[in-house]
Design a protein around this motif. Sequence first.
Motif, PDB file in Angstrom:
ATOM      1  N   LEU A 256      -9.248 -12.200  -5.100  1.00  0.00           N
ATOM      2  CA  LEU A 256      -9.215 -11.010  -6.199  1.00  0.00           C
ATOM      3  C   LEU A 256      -7.666 -10.862  -6.405  1.00  0.00           C
ATOM      4  CD1 LEU A 256     -11.867  -8.692  -4.508  1.00  0.00           C
ATOM      5  CD2 LEU A 256     -12.167 -10.040  -6.586  1.00  0.00           C
ATOM      6  N   VAL A 257      -7.363  -9.880  -7.313  1.00  0.00           N
ATOM      7  CA  VAL A 257      -5.939  -9.613  -7.566  1.00  0.00           C
ATOM      8  C   VAL A 257      -5.394  -8.045  -7.620  1.00  0.00           C
ATOM      9  CG1 VAL A 257      -5.465 -11.747  -9.012  1.00  0.00           C
ATOM     10  CG2 VAL A 257      -6.365  -9.603 -10.028  1.00  0.00           C
ATOM     11  N   ARG A 258      -4.468  -7.608  -7.813  1.00  0.00           N
ATOM     12  CA  ARG A 258      -4.000  -6.252  -7.768  1.00  0.00           C
ATOM     13  C   ARG A 258      -4.810  -5.349  -8.266  1.00  0.00           C
ATOM     14  NH1 ARG A 258      -3.954  -1.538  -7.986  1.00  0.00           N
ATOM     15  NH2 ARG A 258      -2.269  -0.239  -8.124  1.00  0.00           N
ATOM     16  N   ASP A 259      -5.751  -5.690  -9.569  1.00  0.00           N
ATOM     17  CA  ASP A 259      -6.423  -4.624 -10.248  1.00  0.00           C
ATOM     18  C   ASP A 259      -7.831  -4.497  -9.599  1.00  0.00           C
ATOM     19  OD1 ASP A 259      -8.034  -6.823 -10.912  1.00  0.00           O
ATOM     20  OD2 ASP A 259      -7.248  -6.912 -13.073  1.00  0.00           O
ATOM     21  N   SER A 260      -8.073  -5.184  -8.516  1.00  0.00           N
ATOM     22  CA  SER A 260      -9.022  -5.023  -7.632  1.00  0.00           C
ATOM     23  C   SER A 260      -9.115  -3.731  -6.979  1.00  0.00           C
ATOM     24  CB  SER A 260      -9.505  -6.087  -7.003  1.00  0.00           C
ATOM     25  OG  SER A 260      -8.527  -6.520  -5.888  1.00  0.00           O
ATOM     26  N   VAL A 261      -7.837  -3.118  -6.855  1.00  0.00           N
ATOM     27  CA  VAL A 261      -7.635  -2.026  -5.925  1.00  0.00           C
ATOM     28  C   VAL A 261      -7.631  -0.680  -6.805  1.00  0.00           C
ATOM     29  CG1 VAL A 261      -6.035  -1.109  -4.253  1.00  0.00           C
ATOM     30  CG2 VAL A 261      -6.238  -3.462  -4.360  1.00  0.00           C
ATOM     31  N   PRO A 262      -8.633   0.093  -6.399  1.00  0.00           N
ATOM     32  CA  PRO A 262      -8.634   1.369  -7.146  1.00  0.00           C
ATOM     33  C   PRO A 262      -7.749   2.439  -6.699  1.00  0.00           C
ATOM     34  CG  PRO A 262     -10.335   1.331  -5.760  1.00  0.00           C
ATOM     35  CD  PRO A 262      -9.629  -0.172  -5.560  1.00  0.00           C
ATOM     36  N   LEU A 263      -6.380   2.134  -6.240  1.00  0.00           N
ATOM     37  CA  LEU A 263      -5.444   3.413  -6.072  1.00  0.00           C
ATOM     38  C   LEU A 263      -4.094   2.924  -6.505  1.00  0.00           C
ATOM     39  CD1 LEU A 263      -6.160   2.834  -2.295  1.00  0.00           C
ATOM     40  CD2 LEU A 263      -6.589   4.784  -3.689  1.00  0.00           C
ATOM     41  N   CYS A 264      -3.453   4.182  -6.955  1.00  0.00           N
ATOM     42  CA  CYS A 264      -2.032   4.079  -7.635  1.00  0.00           C
ATOM     43  C   CYS A 264      -2.026   3.297  -8.985  1.00  0.00           C
ATOM     44  CB  CYS A 264      -1.009   3.383  -6.668  1.00  0.00           C
ATOM     45  SG  CYS A 264      -1.158   4.081  -4.849  1.00  0.00           S
ATOM     46  N   GLU A 265      -2.865   3.400  -9.594  1.00  0.00           N
ATOM     47  CA  GLU A 265      -2.992   2.772 -11.031  1.00  0.00           C
ATOM     48  C   GLU A 265      -1.757   3.480 -11.742  1.00  0.00           C
ATOM     49  OE1 GLU A 265      -7.503   2.372  -9.976  1.00  0.00           O
ATOM     50  OE2 GLU A 265      -5.993   3.706  -9.719  1.00  0.00           O
ATOM     51  N   GLY A 266      -1.256   2.818 -12.820  1.00  0.00           N
ATOM     52  CA  GLY A 266      -0.148   3.299 -13.267  1.00  0.00           C
ATOM     53  C   GLY A 266       1.142   3.308 -12.838  1.00  0.00           C
ATOM     54  N   GLU A 267       1.151   2.976 -11.465  1.00  0.00           N
ATOM     55  CA  GLU A 267       2.451   3.088 -10.721  1.00  0.00           C
ATOM     56  C   GLU A 267       3.201   1.930 -10.957  1.00  0.00           C
ATOM     57  OE1 GLU A 267       4.060   5.352  -8.830  1.00  0.00           O
ATOM     58  OE2 GLU A 267       2.471   6.818  -8.305  1.00  0.00           O
ATOM     59  N   GLU A 268       4.644   2.103 -11.279  1.00  0.00           N
ATOM     60  CA  GLU A 268       5.487   1.191 -11.357  1.00  0.00           C
ATOM     61  C   GLU A 268       5.679   0.007  -9.899  1.00  0.00           C
ATOM     62  OE1 GLU A 268       7.164   0.246 -13.942  1.00  0.00           O
ATOM     63  OE2 GLU A 268       6.812   2.027 -15.064  1.00  0.00           O
ATOM     64  N   GLU A 269       5.753  -1.138 -10.228  1.00  0.00           N
ATOM     65  CA  GLU A 269       5.791  -2.117  -8.964  1.00  0.00           C
ATOM     66  C   GLU A 269       6.195  -1.658  -7.917  1.00  0.00           C
ATOM     67  OE1 GLU A 269       6.047  -6.993  -8.402  1.00  0.00           O
ATOM     68  OE2 GLU A 269       6.179  -6.253 -10.334  1.00  0.00           O
TER      69      GLU A 269
END
Length: 372
Positions: A256-269
């Motif tokens: 799985l990759v980063r978009d599997s985590v439903p937290l902090c969406e939209g935050e800069e890396e």
Amino acid sequence: EDEDEDEDEDEDENGDEENRVEQDGNQVVHEKAHSIDKQHFGEEEFDSTTPPIEDVKYTLWSGSAIRAGPERREFAPPTKFDQCQDWRQLREFLLSNIVRHYPSILDDFASHRRQALIDKGFIDENYRGDTKEWKIVGLTQRTYRRTWLNLSESIDACDKLHNVSQHKVACIEVNVEKTKSPMEQLLLHGKLDGLIGVHGAQMTQAILLPRHAHVLELLPWIPHYSRGKWVQRRSSPTPLGIIFHNTDLNHLGYSLVRDSVPLCEGEEEENEKKCFLKRTRKADNFKKFLWPRRNFNVNPEPIAQYIEKVVIPSAASGDMTSCEEITGRLDKRFVWYNIWCDDGGDNKGHEKRSFPYNYAKHFYDVEDERRK
């Protein structure tokens, strides 16, 4: 802090060799059970008389236990652990005794398969087949933590393989937390041709799947500053995957990759780490971010791809397709931990043996170790 990591699968669960079927002193009963067992669990004969490996005690995976070449291919040279047969023997023992102690279990499996297809609307009450032409895949759900948030999207993608592409495949939700007895769990898994789920104890139930069934382990996304790298390992089996090592089960992993985590969406890396580890009275992201407690999303595209390319084409008695062809069906997001395939018949120069030595192969992502 106690992370409650649910590492049931990490414990050493050596089977008692004295309980092996071939050692129970009643070969007649064993042969009868084995002949009945083949009706559902497979057709090939097992080499249950393989002598135990001397001075080798099963332990948790050692990072140096398996060595691989420069490419994704079977490990070489063989080590003593490569030949470990403990889990194979345990699985043979379980499957043989299931039929011996529950003579009606095969009919029960067929009945539950039929009902699952009726519930999906894929057959009706007038259906008179044995359901063997169908592939039924279970997608594991968890109620309290590590919940598959968009599981319905993967089931819908699977349904399209039937409704649009006319494949005889059905996907259903599997949640052992909703079962009330061991028998219910046995019936739930014994009717399946494949099991898909995130790394966790619920996936250990794959040991109850029919022979040559398929297992896809979803490997959690874990950044370098968080612990738990062992659950996303691709250069050798995960702690869960050891259970399937050298068995007839076809075990793959998918990262799985980063978009599997439903937290902090939209935050800069550059701000993600701070957001993930944030702990306040109003928002405890850190607790939700730890992989054992984290809920997750899965892109349905690779799930459908896996089912269409691997599960659907497989034969009930084991896919004897060449290893090169079968491992070429999927891209490098997948890793082939334990796969039933034909390596060309020479068995790498080893003595010819019956199942699973000739065909249980391991194609690891050796680049994964170099990236660490």
